[in-house]
Design a protein around this motif. Structure first.
Motif, PDB file in Angstrom:
ATOM      1  N   VAL A   1      31.842  44.625  40.223  1.00 56.60           N
ATOM      2  CA  VAL A   1      33.246  45.028  40.370  1.00 56.60           C
ATOM      3  C   VAL A   1      33.827  44.548  41.692  1.00 56.60           C
ATOM      4  CG1 VAL A   1      33.145  47.039  38.839  1.00 56.60           C
ATOM      5  CG2 VAL A   1      32.504  47.291  41.253  1.00 56.60           C
ATOM      6  N   ALA A   2      35.157  44.411  41.675  1.00 57.79           N
ATOM      7  CA  ALA A   2      35.896  43.991  42.868  1.00 57.79           C
ATOM      8  C   ALA A   2      37.166  44.829  42.964  1.00 57.79           C
ATOM      9  CB  ALA A   2      36.230  42.498  42.784  1.00 57.79           C
ATOM     10  N   PRO A   3      37.034  46.109  43.349  1.00 56.84           N
ATOM     11  CA  PRO A   3      38.238  46.936  43.448  1.00 56.84           C
ATOM     12  C   PRO A   3      39.123  46.470  44.604  1.00 56.84           C
ATOM     13  CG  PRO A   3      36.346  48.136  44.302  1.00 56.84           C
ATOM     14  CD  PRO A   3      35.821  46.833  43.734  1.00 56.84           C
ATOM     15  N   GLY A   4      40.428  46.627  44.410  1.00 58.85           N
ATOM     16  CA  GLY A   4      41.370  46.231  45.458  1.00 58.85           C
ATOM     17  C   GLY A   4      42.772  46.628  45.030  1.00 58.85           C
ATOM     18  N   ILE A   5      43.753  46.232  45.843  1.00 57.78           N
ATOM     19  CA  ILE A   5      45.153  46.572  45.536  1.00 57.78           C
ATOM     20  C   ILE A   5      45.956  45.288  45.329  1.00 57.78           C
ATOM     21  CG2 ILE A   5      47.231  47.782  46.325  1.00 57.78           C
ATOM     22  CD1 ILE A   5      45.385  49.552  48.054  1.00 57.78           C
ATOM     23  N   HIS A   6      46.370  45.069  44.101  1.00 59.85           N
ATOM     24  CA  HIS A   6      47.188  43.924  43.683  1.00 59.85           C
ATOM     25  C   HIS A   6      48.594  44.103  44.272  1.00 59.85           C
ATOM     26  CE1 HIS A   6      49.395  41.408  40.787  1.00 59.85           C
ATOM     27  NE2 HIS A   6      48.234  40.929  40.372  1.00 59.85           N
ATOM     28  N   PRO A   7      49.285  42.996  44.566  1.00 62.58           N
ATOM     29  CA  PRO A   7      50.649  43.160  45.113  1.00 62.58           C
ATOM     30  C   PRO A   7      51.554  44.006  44.206  1.00 62.58           C
ATOM     31  CG  PRO A   7      50.167  40.842  44.558  1.00 62.58           C
ATOM     32  CD  PRO A   7      48.875  41.582  44.537  1.00 62.58           C
ATOM     33  N   GLN A   8      51.293  44.024  42.916  1.00 59.30           N
ATOM     34  CA  GLN A   8      52.163  44.818  42.037  1.00 59.30           C
ATOM     35  C   GLN A   8      52.018  46.313  42.300  1.00 59.30           C
ATOM     36  OE1 GLN A   8      50.701  43.623  38.123  1.00 59.30           O
ATOM     37  NE2 GLN A   8      49.973  45.675  37.710  1.00 59.30           N
TER      38      GLN A   8
ATOM     39  N   ILE B   1      47.476  42.144  54.169  1.00 57.71           N
ATOM     40  CA  ILE B   1      46.824  42.116  55.488  1.00 57.71           C
ATOM     41  C   ILE B   1      45.765  43.217  55.582  1.00 57.71           C
ATOM     42  CG2 ILE B   1      47.239  42.504  57.970  1.00 57.71           C
ATOM     43  CD1 ILE B   1      50.035  41.110  57.456  1.00 57.71           C
ATOM     44  N   ALA B   2      46.105  44.403  55.074  1.00 60.85           N
ATOM     45  CA  ALA B   2      45.126  45.511  55.097  1.00 60.85           C
ATOM     46  C   ALA B   2      43.878  45.137  54.299  1.00 60.85           C
ATOM     47  CB  ALA B   2      45.763  46.782  54.531  1.00 60.85           C
TER      48      ALA B   2
END
Ligand code: ZN
Length: 270
Positions: A57-64, A110-111
């Motif tokens: 898995v690669a959790p993260g926050i998409h620009p959407q 950036i975060a």
């Protein structure tokens, strides 16, 4: 036979993921990386690891999802990234076609770069008409220290070179099979073999052969065939090279078959 790695697939968004993973295994796919998009979906992304022992898995926050960001998300994400199958942060980036304020998109991106450096994991990058700015921010924030993959790459050779200079790889997906793909086939031919990894992005970006239907994990083979024909590689060589690249970027152990292939070729070259 060396198995393929699907470096970008939304198994959490597929209707019958267990069946579809089996179907993909039958055409030689041996591992999958499932990116996150929004914090609300992270638990489903993490849950896909139960479907097969080779799902990462690669959790993260998409620009959407940048518009709904809360500070607590960052702590949650940091904790998810300690999971033994968490291999990257994704998908993250910038997207000029989204209705999310640009400044918020940049702040979150950036975060994500800073978090990647903190936890020493690569980034799965999403870009739409934003690659120049993404490259600037990666450079400024030291993104080259973690590297990663520009997912669904479809840019020019010049852009591909800039991406590679920063230590990132090119995620090759369904776009390469499209009859309308103009410059991408040329880019795939020209770049070093070390830059290429495969992805389906299922259920999105369906290959030409199945256009109009949702993309499936098993269609990775169609993408591999297209890369093989552009590079003049056998399918086995395509699997071997792209799997080696994916294992390197994610820090995964090489599959047994590749270990043997590698020993053989090391011996041959001596
Ligand atoms: Zn995606």
């Amino acid at each position: 036979m060396t198995r393929y790695i699907d470096t970008h697939i939304h198994l959490d968004l597929l209707a019958e993921p267990a069946l579809l993973v089996q179907e993909a295994e039958q055409v030689g796919v041996g591992a999958w990386v499932v990116p996150g998009v929004a914090p609300e979906q992270w638990s489903e992304v993490m849950a896909t690891t139960a479907l097969h022992e080779q799902i990462y898995v690669a959790p993260g926050i998409h620009p959407q999802a940048a518009g709904n960001f809360q500070k607590a998300h960052l702590d949650k994400l940091r904790q998810l990234l300690t999971h033994e199958r968490a291999v990257a942060i994704g998908e993250v980036g910038l997207d000029r076609q989204l209705d999310v304020p640009w400044q918020q998109q940049e702040e979150i991106f950036i975060a994500m770069i800073r978090l990647a450096r903190e936890v020493e994991k690569p980034l799965l990058v999403h870009t739409r008409r934003s690659t120049g700015r993404i490259l600037e921010l990666l450079q400024r924030e030291g993104g080259d220290q973690v590297g990663g993959i520009f997912h669904a790459f479809s840019g020019s050779l010049e852009t591909a070179r800039k991406i590679m200079d920063l230590g990132f790889l090119l995620g090759v997906g369904g776009v390469v099979t499209l009859r309308t793909a103009r410059r991408l086939p040329e880019v795939i031919r020209e770049v070093p073999a070390e830059a290429l990894v495969l992805e389906t992005d299922a259920p999105y970006l369906t290959p030409e052969q199945h256009r109009g239907q949702p993309n499936r994990p098993a269609y990775l083979e169609l993408i591999a065939r297209q890369v093989a024909s552009l590079r003049d590689w056998t399918l086995a060589e395509t699997a071997q090279r792209t799997t080696l690249n994916a294992c390197r970027v994610f820090g995964l152990p090489l599959p047994d078959t590749l270990q043997k292939d590698k020993e053989t070729s090391d011996n041959e070259s001596e």
